[in-house]
Design an enzyme around this catalytic site. Structure first.
Site, PDB file in Angstrom:
ATOM      1  N   ARG A 466      -3.904  14.943 -10.721  1.00  0.00           N
ATOM      2  CA  ARG A 466      -2.888  15.218  -9.697  1.00  0.00           C
ATOM      3  C   ARG A 466      -3.056  16.655  -9.214  1.00  0.00           C
ATOM      4  NH1 ARG A 466       0.472  11.677 -13.211  1.00  0.00           N
ATOM      5  NH2 ARG A 466       1.465  10.118 -11.872  1.00  0.00           N
ATOM      6  N   ARG A 502      -7.415  13.410  -6.830  1.00  0.00           N
ATOM      7  CA  ARG A 502      -6.609  12.908  -5.719  1.00  0.00           C
ATOM      8  C   ARG A 502      -6.326  14.057  -4.757  1.00  0.00           C
ATOM      9  NH1 ARG A 502      -0.893  10.239  -6.963  1.00  0.00           N
ATOM     10  NH2 ARG A 502      -0.269  12.371  -7.476  1.00  0.00           N
ATOM     11  N   GLU A 600      -0.586   1.940  -2.930  1.00  0.00           N
ATOM     12  CA  GLU A 600       0.762   2.347  -3.354  1.00  0.00           C
ATOM     13  C   GLU A 600       1.862   1.801  -2.460  1.00  0.00           C
ATOM     14  OE1 GLU A 600       0.886   6.407  -5.194  1.00  0.00           O
ATOM     15  OE2 GLU A 600      -0.286   6.884  -3.408  1.00  0.00           O
ATOM     16  N   ASN A 623       3.463   3.194  -9.732  1.00  0.00           N
ATOM     17  CA  ASN A 623       4.791   3.837  -9.701  1.00  0.00           C
ATOM     18  C   ASN A 623       5.388   3.722  -8.304  1.00  0.00           C
ATOM     19  OD1 ASN A 623       3.904   4.672 -12.196  1.00  0.00           O
ATOM     20  ND2 ASN A 623       3.457   6.763 -11.546  1.00  0.00           N
ATOM     21  N   ASP A 624       4.586   4.104  -7.323  1.00  0.00           N
ATOM     22  CA  ASP A 624       5.086   4.002  -5.953  1.00  0.00           C
ATOM     23  C   ASP A 624       5.116   2.564  -5.480  1.00  0.00           C
ATOM     24  OD1 ASP A 624       5.928   6.509  -4.913  1.00  0.00           O
ATOM     25  OD2 ASP A 624       3.863   7.210  -5.108  1.00  0.00           O
ATOM     26  N   ARG A 634      12.363   5.418  -7.165  1.00  0.00           N
ATOM     27  CA  ARG A 634      11.899   5.613  -8.542  1.00  0.00           C
ATOM     28  C   ARG A 634      12.580   6.781  -9.245  1.00  0.00           C
ATOM     29  NH1 ARG A 634       5.667   7.727  -7.365  1.00  0.00           N
ATOM     30  NH2 ARG A 634       5.766   8.885  -9.306  1.00  0.00           N
ATOM     31  N   CYS A 671      -3.711   3.466 -11.930  1.00  0.00           N
ATOM     32  CA  CYS A 671      -3.401   4.762 -12.548  1.00  0.00           C
ATOM     33  C   CYS A 671      -1.904   5.033 -12.585  1.00  0.00           C
ATOM     34  CB  CYS A 671      -4.134   5.889 -11.828  1.00  0.00           C
ATOM     35  SG  CYS A 671      -3.716   5.994 -10.087  1.00  0.00           S
TER      36      CYS A 671
HETATM   37  C1  PEP Z   1       1.734   6.163  -8.560  1.00  0.00           C
HETATM   38  O1  PEP Z   1       2.458   6.196  -7.562  1.00  0.00           O
HETATM   39  O2  PEP Z   1       1.663   5.195  -9.320  1.00  0.00           O
HETATM   40  C2  PEP Z   1       0.898   7.323  -8.896  1.00  0.00           C
HETATM   41  C3  PEP Z   1       0.025   7.267  -9.866  1.00  0.00           C
HETATM   42  O3  PEP Z   1       1.108   8.458  -8.193  1.00  0.00           O
HETATM   43  P1  PEP Z   1       2.332   9.469  -8.485  1.00  0.00           P
HETATM   44  O4  PEP Z   1       3.058   9.003  -9.690  1.00  0.00           O
HETATM   45  O5  PEP Z   1       1.744  10.804  -8.638  1.00  0.00           O
HETATM   46  O6  PEP Z   1       3.132   9.308  -7.221  1.00  0.00           O
HETATM   47 MG    MG Z   2       2.142   7.759  -6.080  1.00  0.00          MG
END
Ligand code: PEP
Ligand code: MG
Length: 758
Positions: A466, A502, A600, A623-624, A634, A671
């Site tokens: 990140r 990224r 995402e 996650n997104d 989230r 990821c």
């Molecule tokens: C995600 O969105 O799953 C991701 C890995 O990116 P971040 O958590 O940094 O938004």
């Molecule tokens: Mg993300």
């Protein structure tokens, strides 16, 4: 009406404790609604609705009248979870008479439930002698009032629980959001920015005389400061302004604010806490005044309060002792606050604000510190010095745990230690199933601290670096050369393994102090690739730094966040090619790295095929993706229960991405946090994911589970799971199979299940 509503909520909000909050509610609601009675009943631990405050009924009945759900009119309101509006209460079959209240003379009755997070906390009632039905407007007002007050009451109740515990330690549970997995048992240490009046932890003092001397010393220092300031400004101030300084000095007089504070210190309260309480009370009084000039004096009181508090905290700060197993608690924890505690003493974290994506949570995961974020109802200033349990799996905090609960969590900690010890042996072994199917396990990083832990735990590459983290730690954009050095360090540390860098992913909840993005709806706004495509100078500098850093190592991949359409990918690729050719012309010996896209947003799921055809790899940011598929923020603790990673819609999307990506010959990884969930990892492997990238803490557990299962078993499990209709059934299905295989202990779901402790 709206003004009354607002001012009542404001006044209740600033009440010192639950009983004064309830007192304000009944008094103000009765007056605004011009009725003869207003009362609140709150549910106690046994499910009884107890009369807690009244204006109009016999005050002696408070605490002495209680009804079960369904019993009497109040219990009836609670059970039905809707208002009951009666012209003649006594005529209702549920009416029950309590002599102690003296309510027989009141005919009309309007009761509305007080509901917070689907739970009926209590009932708000108004009554009148005159026989009449309250009109629609009155009913609507009381319903609105009750909905607004529910959160305030829940918070005040939580505070009250802790205050009552002053005499008898009493187990209490507070909810937040899981920030970093694991369990920690320790002593709460409250940390807040210096001179933050609202963040002063409640503490007692051992020696009242010494504390009083210390307080007077600090008061004198502040008086001297104000005098000096007045002198310096003397020639520039007019009569009225000079009078203000005199007023300041008068307030700092021992006989003024000072005497109120000394009274509290004499009862054994620490000087800092006593001072902050008195100042906050005066500030509240001034702010609620009608006269604008007087209202403004609230700011003066606050200013003075901070000055004295800074002196009171100054010496305390220097000699602060952190106990073994410190659980650091704060309204908004920051990375620098973590740095104040010696590493070997820090066991866990609790932050009232923030989410699992806050910088501090990411750091906590890197350091393996169990963490709960977003504990919005935790009265954090009251928790200093108490024993607490941080459950970073479920996002719960327990204060003053009883013996049973403590034992339960000690067992989990022992198991965890045993698991970690057992897992150390796995470091050198490949991650493969019993039938030799290989699944590379990579890590997510952002700091150098992650690198060491990751290598120790046997990571085979970095699936997500990140890059915004080094950007977040600065007060300006890092230069191209500064970036090159940081990236080089990562690439070198992992070489020859792959590092997936990224490009800058800011916006949403990740904002740079020096590049603020203020939007109504940041998660649907300017974030990720949208920002960097609009600022090619930022994007190009970053890509140039990455490419230069990879010179001679050639172990880098570049990954693009938040891509929602093919044109964004094309635009980003052409900038990357431009930077690459420029650098070749400048004489750098570099290779064009693989370029990949994060999946995402739902749009990218449906275009995974097209995106894969134009890139080298896909990586799902679950996650997104989960938040966008389920329309659940989230970061918002209010809807955290709805953020279901095992939702069938999420699982289907994940399955579709891997199939579509493979159909175009692209490698497909994941990821998001889901990859680090051992049960989910089994499903992802069965779906065909080529790489799972996760936080270093969970890596050995995922490896353990995968090494104990065959690919066929995993595929059968996936088949069963994909037939489920909701997240709970998926969960049950996974739990059953993992328990059968003896793998449940590695999932981080404490054995014994939810029911054992909740
Ligand atoms: C995600 O969105 O799953 C991701 C890995 O990116 P971040 O958590 O940094 O938004
Ligand atoms: Mg993300």
């Amino acid at each position: 009406m709206l003004n009354s509503l607002r001012s009542i909520v404001q006044e209740v909000n600033s009440a010192r404790d639950l009983s004064s909050a309830l007192g304000i509610i009944v008094r103000r609601v009765k007056a605004v609604m011009k009725t003869e009675v207003c009362s609140t009943y709150l549910r106690d631990g046994t499910g009884q609705y107890v009369l807690m405050a009244t204006d109009g009924l016999n005050p002696a009945a408070v605490g002495n009248v209680s009804l079960a759900a369904g019993e009497g009119l109040v219990g009836h309101v609670a059970q039905r979870e809707e208002p009951i509006n009666l012209e003649l209460a006594t005529a209702h079959p549920k009416y029950q008479y309590f002599e102690a209240t003296g309510e027989e003379k009141f005919s009309s009755f309007l009761g509305v439930p007080i509901i917070h997070h689907r739970e009926v906390l209590g009932v708000l009632v108004i009554q009148q002698t005159e026989r009449r039905r309250f009109d629609e407007g009155e009913e609507a007002f009381l319903v609105t009032m009750s909905a607004q007050l529910a959160g305030v009451i829940a918070h005040a109740e939580a505070t009250g629980v802790l205050e009552r515990m002053g005499q008898h330690a009493h187990e209490a549970k507070f909810k937040g959001v899981a920030g970093s997995p694991g369990v920690a048992i320790g002593k709460a240490v409250v940390i807040s920015p210096v001179a933050d009046l609202r963040g002063v932890p409640y503490q007692t003092c051992d020696n009242v005389d010494l504390e009083l001397d210390f307080f007077h010393e600090c008061l004198a220092k502040a008086r001297k400061d104000v005098k000096n300031l007045g002198k310096q400004l003397e020639t520039r101030l007019n009569q009225q302004e000079r009078a203000l300084f005199d007023a300041y000095l008068a307030m700092l007089d021992d006989a003024s604010l000072g005497s109120e504070v000394t009274e509290r210190i004499s009862k054994g309260v620490s000087a800092a806490y006593a001072w902050s309480e008195v100042i906050l009370e005066h500030e509240r009084n001034f702010s609620s005044m009608n006269d604008a000039y007087l209202r403004e004096r609230a700011a003066d009181v606050r200013d003075l309060g901070r000055r004295v508090l800074a002196y009171l905290q100054e010496s305390a700060q220097h000699c602060r002792v952190f106990p073994e197993n410190t659980i650091l608690v704060g309204e908004e924890l920051t990375a620098s606050m973590l740095g104040e505690v010696p590493k070997e003493r820090l066991s866990g974290l609790v932050s009232v604000q923030g989410s699992s994506n806050s910088h501090v949570a990411i750091l906590a995961r890197a350091m393996g510190l169990p963490t709960v974020m977003g504990a919005v109802d935790l009265p954090f200033t009251q928790i200093e010095g108490r024993e607490v349990i941080v459950d970073g799996y479920r996002g719960s905090i327990y204060s003053d745990p009883g013996a049973t609960l403590r034992k339960h969590y000690e067992r989990i900690c022992d198991e965890e230690r045993e698991i970690v010890r057992g897992l150390e042996a796995l470091k050198e072994l490949p991650c493969e199933t019993l039938d030799k199917h290989r699944v590379p396990l990579w890590v997510n990083t952002g700091l150098m601290a992650d690198v060491v832990r990751s290598l120790e735990r046997g990571a085979e590459g970095v699936g997500l670096y990140r890059t915004e983290i080094p950007f977040l730690l600065r007060d300006r954009f890092p230069s191209e050369e500064e970036q090159r050095l940081i990236y080089r360090e990562q690439l070198e540390a992992f070489a020859p393994h792959t590092v997936t860098m990224r490009t800058l992913d800011v916006g949403g909840d990740k904002s740079l102090s020096y590049f603020p993005i203020e939007e109504e709806n940041p998660f649907l706004g300017w974030r990720g690739i949208r920002v960097t495509l609009d600022h090619p100078e930022i994007f190009l500098a970053q890509v140039r730094a990455m490419l230069k850093a990879s010179e001679g190592l050639n172990n880098m991949r570049i990954m693009l966040p938040m891509v929602a359409s093919v044109s964004e990918l094309e635009a980003a690729k052409s900038l990357i090619y431009r930077a690459f050719h420029e650098l070749l012309e400048e004489g750098f010996q570099i290779e064009l790295p693989p370029i990949g896209v994060m999946i995402e947003v739902p749009a990218a799921v449906y275009q995974a095929r097209e995106l894969a055809a134009r890139s080298d790899f896909l990586s799902v940011g679950s996650n997104d993706l989960t938040q966008y598929l389920l329309a659940v923020d989230r970061n918002n603790p209010q809807v955290a229960d709805l953020y279901q990673a095992y939702h069938p819609a999420v699982l289907r999307a994940l399955h579709q991405v891997v199939r579509d990506g493979h159909s175009q010959g692209a490698s497909v990884g994941i990821c998001g946090e889901l990859a680090g969930d051992p049960a989910a990892a089994v499903l992802l492997m069965a779906m065909g994911y080529d790489v799972l990238s996760m936080n270093a803490t969970n890596l050995p557990k995922v490896k353990k589970v995968i090494r104990n299962i065959t690919l066929q078993q995993a595929e059968d499990l996936l088949d069963e799971v994909m037939h489920q209709e909701d997240a709970d059934s998926v969960n049950r299905c996974l739990e059953r199979v993992l328990e059968r295989e003896g793998m449940l202990r590695f999932t981080g779901w404490p054995s014994g299940g939810e029911s054992a402790v909740h």
